[in-house]
Write a protein that holds these residues in place. Structure first.
Motif, short mmCIF file in Angstrom:
data_model
loop_
_atom_site.label_atom_id
_atom_site.label_comp_id
_atom_site.label_asym_id
_atom_site.label_seq_id
_atom_site.Cartn_x
_atom_site.Cartn_y
_atom_site.Cartn_z
N GLY A 35 0.83 -1.20 0.00
CA GLY A 35 0.00 0.00 0.00
C GLY A 35 0.85 1.24 0.00
N TRP A 36 0.32 2.27 -0.63
CA TRP A 36 0.91 3.61 -0.56
C TRP A 36 -0.05 4.48 0.25
CZ3 TRP A 36 5.72 5.06 -1.82
CH2 TRP A 36 6.45 4.27 -2.71
N PHE A 37 0.50 5.18 1.21
CA PHE A 37 -0.27 6.06 2.07
C PHE A 37 0.42 7.41 2.13
CE2 PHE A 37 -2.91 2.61 3.53
CZ PHE A 37 -2.09 1.50 3.38
N ARG A 38 -0.31 8.42 2.55
CA ARG A 38 0.31 9.73 2.67
C ARG A 38 -0.23 10.45 3.89
NH1 ARG A 38 -2.38 12.69 -2.68
NH2 ARG A 38 -4.50 12.89 -1.85
N GLN A 39 0.59 11.36 4.37
CA GLN A 39 0.19 12.16 5.52
C GLN A 39 0.68 13.58 5.33
OE1 GLN A 39 1.34 10.57 9.37
NE2 GLN A 39 -0.29 11.72 10.37
N ALA A 40 -0.27 14.49 5.30
CA ALA A 40 0.04 15.91 5.20
C ALA A 40 0.08 16.51 6.61
CB ALA A 40 -1.01 16.61 4.35
N PRO A 41 0.77 17.63 6.79
CA PRO A 41 0.84 18.24 8.13
C PRO A 41 -0.54 18.51 8.70
CG PRO A 41 2.43 19.26 6.66
CD PRO A 41 1.59 18.36 5.81
N THR A 91 0.60 17.29 -1.83
CA THR A 91 1.78 17.49 -0.99
C THR A 91 1.62 16.73 0.33
OG1 THR A 91 2.31 19.64 -1.94
CG2 THR A 91 3.14 19.18 0.28
N ALA A 92 2.59 15.88 0.63
CA ALA A 92 2.53 15.04 1.84
C ALA A 92 3.80 14.21 1.91
CB ALA A 92 1.32 14.13 1.81
N VAL A 93 3.97 13.55 3.04
CA VAL A 93 4.96 12.48 3.13
C VAL A 93 4.27 11.20 2.69
CG1 VAL A 93 6.49 11.16 4.63
CG2 VAL A 93 6.19 13.62 5.02
N TYR A 94 4.89 10.52 1.75
CA TYR A 94 4.32 9.29 1.20
C TYR A 94 5.06 8.08 1.79
CZ TYR A 94 1.46 11.79 -2.15
OH TYR A 94 0.50 12.59 -2.72
N TYR A 95 4.28 7.11 2.23
CA TYR A 95 4.82 5.91 2.83
C TYR A 95 4.36 4.68 2.05
CZ TYR A 95 5.29 8.92 6.97
OH TYR A 95 5.60 9.94 7.84
N CYS A 96 5.23 3.70 1.95
CA CYS A 96 4.76 2.40 1.49
C CYS A 96 4.70 1.46 2.69
CB CYS A 96 5.62 1.82 0.37
SG CYS A 96 7.27 1.29 0.84
#
Length: 125
Positions: A35-41, A91-96
């Motif tokens: 999965g790819w997930f993201r988190q913005a401030p 715009t975010a930090v993207y995590y796998c």
């Protein structure tokens, strides 16, 4: 916790493209849903896209449908997220993250046990 390493983030102008990679080290990625997930401030982590262990099933958040494409190459032990037509709101930090295929296919971050360190994606002019 299995070692996953993301790469490919950066600064891009609106309308531009980036391809993120998620590489596995020391284990075979073909036994896992990715999965790819993201988190913005200031926001919660959200699902972007997921792909089954053999690539037959995929899932996309409504906000990225038609712009992002998830894929994987199990021979290279790597998964990818191609991001086109990027918007400032991407715009975010993207995590796998990885989830054992024995647990079934789903795309909720709470169902994933192994995470990479994240890569920053910034869309700005």
């Amino acid at each position: 916790q299995l070692p996953l390493v993301e790469s490919g983030g950066g600064l891009v102008q609106p309308g531009g493209s980036l391809r993120l990679s998620c590489a596995a080290s020391g284990f075979s990625l073909n036994a896992f849903v990715i999965g790819w997930f993201r988190q913005a401030p200031g926001k919660e982590r959200e699902g972007v896209s997921c792909i089954s262990s053999n690539g037959a099933n995929t899932n996309y958040a409504d906000s990225v449908k038609g712009r992002f494409t998830i894929s994987r190459d199990n021979t290279k032990n790597t998964a990818y997220l191609q991001m086109n037509s990027l918007k400032p709101e991407d715009t975010a930090v993207y995590y796998c993250a990885a989830r054992s295929r024995s647990l079934g296919f789903m795309c909720d971050p709470r169902g994933f046990g192994s995470w990479g360190q994240g890569t920053q994606v910034t869309v700005s002019s």
